[in-house]
Design a protein around this motif. Structure first.
Motif, PDB file in Angstrom:
ATOM      1  N   ARG A   1       2.625   6.889  -6.639  1.00  0.00           N
ATOM      2  CA  ARG A   1       1.673   7.903  -7.057  1.00  0.00           C
ATOM      3  C   ARG A   1       2.195   9.299  -6.732  1.00  0.00           C
ATOM      4  O   ARG A   1       2.040  10.241  -7.520  1.00  0.00           O
TER       5      ARG A   1
ATOM      6  N   TYR B   1       0.828  -1.201   0.000  1.00  0.00           N
ATOM      7  CA  TYR B   1       0.000   0.000   0.000  1.00  0.00           C
ATOM      8  C   TYR B   1       0.864   1.254   0.000  1.00  0.00           C
ATOM      9  O   TYR B   1       0.648   2.188  -0.781  1.00  0.00           O
TER      10      TYR B   1
ATOM     11  N   ARG C   1      -7.577   3.922  -7.586  1.00  0.00           N
ATOM     12  CA  ARG C   1      -7.611   5.374  -7.756  1.00  0.00           C
ATOM     13  C   ARG C   1      -6.339   5.901  -8.418  1.00  0.00           C
ATOM     14  O   ARG C   1      -6.381   6.847  -9.204  1.00  0.00           O
TER      15      ARG C   1
ATOM     16  N   ASP D   1      -8.194  -0.333  -3.207  1.00  0.00           N
ATOM     17  CA  ASP D   1      -8.816   0.951  -3.492  1.00  0.00           C
ATOM     18  C   ASP D   1      -7.781   1.992  -3.900  1.00  0.00           C
ATOM     19  O   ASP D   1      -7.981   2.751  -4.868  1.00  0.00           O
ATOM     20  N   VAL D   2      -6.655   2.057  -3.195  1.00  0.00           N
ATOM     21  CA  VAL D   2      -5.634   3.046  -3.541  1.00  0.00           C
ATOM     22  C   VAL D   2      -4.984   2.705  -4.888  1.00  0.00           C
ATOM     23  O   VAL D   2      -4.631   3.597  -5.662  1.00  0.00           O
TER      24      VAL D   2
ATOM     25  N   GLU E   1      -4.995   8.997   3.536  1.00  0.00           N
ATOM     26  CA  GLU E   1      -5.430   7.722   3.010  1.00  0.00           C
ATOM     27  C   GLU E   1      -4.604   6.563   3.562  1.00  0.00           C
ATOM     28  O   GLU E   1      -4.810   5.425   3.182  1.00  0.00           O
ATOM     29  N   SER E   2      -3.652   6.869   4.421  1.00  0.00           N
ATOM     30  CA  SER E   2      -2.788   5.828   4.950  1.00  0.00           C
ATOM     31  C   SER E   2      -3.556   4.894   5.882  1.00  0.00           C
ATOM     32  O   SER E   2      -4.621   5.228   6.373  1.00  0.00           O
TER      33      SER E   2
ATOM     34  N   GLU F   1       1.422   4.364  -2.802  1.00  0.00           N
ATOM     35  CA  GLU F   1       1.343   5.791  -2.482  1.00  0.00           C
ATOM     36  C   GLU F   1       2.629   6.514  -2.886  1.00  0.00           C
ATOM     37  O   GLU F   1       2.578   7.638  -3.389  1.00  0.00           O
TER      38      GLU F   1
ATOM     39  N   ARG G   1      -8.603  -1.548   1.345  1.00  0.00           N
ATOM     40  CA  ARG G   1      -7.968  -0.234   1.245  1.00  0.00           C
ATOM     41  C   ARG G   1      -6.790  -0.259   0.271  1.00  0.00           C
ATOM     42  O   ARG G   1      -6.554   0.708  -0.448  1.00  0.00           O
ATOM     43  N   TYR G   2      -6.076  -1.366   0.267  1.00  0.00           N
ATOM     44  CA  TYR G   2      -4.941  -1.495  -0.657  1.00  0.00           C
ATOM     45  C   TYR G   2      -5.415  -1.484  -2.112  1.00  0.00           C
ATOM     46  O   TYR G   2      -4.867  -0.756  -2.964  1.00  0.00           O
TER      47      TYR G   2
END
Length: 382
Positions: free
Chosen positions: A73, A66, A259, A255-256, A99-100, A70, A252-253
């Motif tokens: 990105r 994750y 996005r 999802d990021v 978002e972490s 980030e 959550r992983y």
């Protein structure tokens, strides 16, 4: 250290097996069924308890992945509404972005994955070992009953003393638990010691070999309580705790990642579609694995419940119209104090009568009908 899961090699099956050996030697197929089912539960419940620790490892790896997404990105899309975190497997602390992952536990100071996993999963490793050790207590209980009932007079005392040592070690590791959990654990510890001591008493007195009625009657309260504690641990630590947390982190992983790719391939619809299809496939595969484990845990909890119900049914049948006071007298010398002589009463030395044997056979047949498909589901899950 402790070795927590072996799944309940379970009361589950060897308890009933002991009865089969005592009163139904001729029913070899039933004995074989109990043995096969017991072996399956033993192996796969062990895998279940180990997965408490393995799940923590997967969560740490997911968090690393994750944070790396980030970082990518933040470096490739500097205009994105994110601070630029350092990749989790290179240096420095985790991202401070909104978002972490938000952890209630203290921040893990390590970035080198093996060290990070070791530090982050210490509690999960202990929980895994505790579950396996508690299961081992129950398995040893039922295994020894089965062997004694079949006339096997091997010296089990070293194994039983080892269990007492293990229970003590478990108790030492939980000394810092909050008061409520400590009280629950202490009750489980007492039950485990009572169960183990009853087997030591049985071994010490040859008159009690094959006399399973007092074992079932006098251990029933401890067995019921012990299984309830196991159910609570497996449900809270694993089903509601570990699995749910792993599921949340996985969501959550992905999802990021989704996005990030929406922004990254915004001007290339075909590439974006391919990436999303691949991402969806990966997500589906991993969520299916989690759901399969959920089903396995539910099957295991059902096995525990059925085992407790069966044990209680047999105890009630053997007690007959025995009052609470009569039961107290019957079991009065069953758990003697240290160095106290055992005086076996005539009632405690009685074998099962014909009606009790018939009831036991039918109860165990019903038990197998319920437990065998659950054992198969547990095997598929772990």
């Amino acid at each position: 250290m402790l070795s927590m899961s072996r799944s309940l090699r379970l009361i589950t099956l060897t308890l009933p097996l002991s009865f089969m050996l005592t009163s139904c030697y001729e029913d070899l197929k039933s004995v074989e069924d109990f043995g096969l089912t017991s072996a399956s539960i033993q192996e796969n419940s062990s895998n279940l308890s180990k997965d408490i620790y393995d799940s923590c490892i997967r969560q740490e790896l997911t968090k690393i992945s994750y944070e790396n997404v980030e970082y990518e990105r933040g470096t490739t899309l500097p205009s994105a509404p994110l601070t630029q975190p350092t990749p989790a497997n290179i240096l420095s602390p985790s991202s401070n972005s909104s978002e972490s992952f938000n952890f209630n536990s203290p921040v893990n100071p390590y970035k080198f994955p093996p060290a990070r996993i070791k530090a982050g999963c210490q509690d999960a490793k202990l929980q895994s070992e505790i579950v396996e050790e508690l299961n081992q207590v129950l398995f040893t209980y039922v295994e020894i009953l089965g062997r004694l009932a079949s006339g096997n007079t091997l010296n089990f005392e070293p194994s039983l003393q080892a269990i007492i040592t293990s229970i003590t070690q478990i108790s030492d590791t939980r000394m810092n638990a909050d008061n409520t959990k400590k009280q629950e654990f202490d009750r489980g510890l007492t039950d485990g010691l009572n169960i183990t001591q009853s087997l030591l008493n049985l071994y010490a007195d040859k008159q009690r070999y094959e006399k399973l009625k007092p074992i079932i009657i006098c251990n029933n309260t401890s067995i019921s309580s012990y299984i309830k504690n196991l159910e609570k641990i497996v449900n809270n630590y694993y089903l509601v705790g570990v699995i749910k947390e792993e599921e949340n982190k996985l969501d959550r992983y992905f999802d990021v990642r989704y996005r990030f790719n929406i922004i990254k391939f915004n001007n290339n619809p075909e590439r974006l579609n391919n990436v999303i299809v691949t991402l969806s496939s990966e997500y589906e595969q991993q969520t299916q694995a989690i759901n399969q484990k959920k089903q396995g845990v539910l099957a295991f909890l059902a096995i525990l419940q059925q085992t407790s119900t069966t044990h209680n049914s047999l105890a009630n049948q053997f007690k007959g119209d025995m009052t609470s006071e009569a039961e107290k007298t019957f079991c009065g010398n069953y758990f003697p104090k240290k160095n106290e002589n055992i005086n076996v009463s005539k009632a405690q030395a009685q074998k099962l009568d014909f009606h009790e044997i018939q009831f036991t056979r039918q109860t165990l047949r019903n038990y197998l009908k319920v437990v065998k498909p659950l054992a198969q589901k547990l095997e598929k899950s772990f």
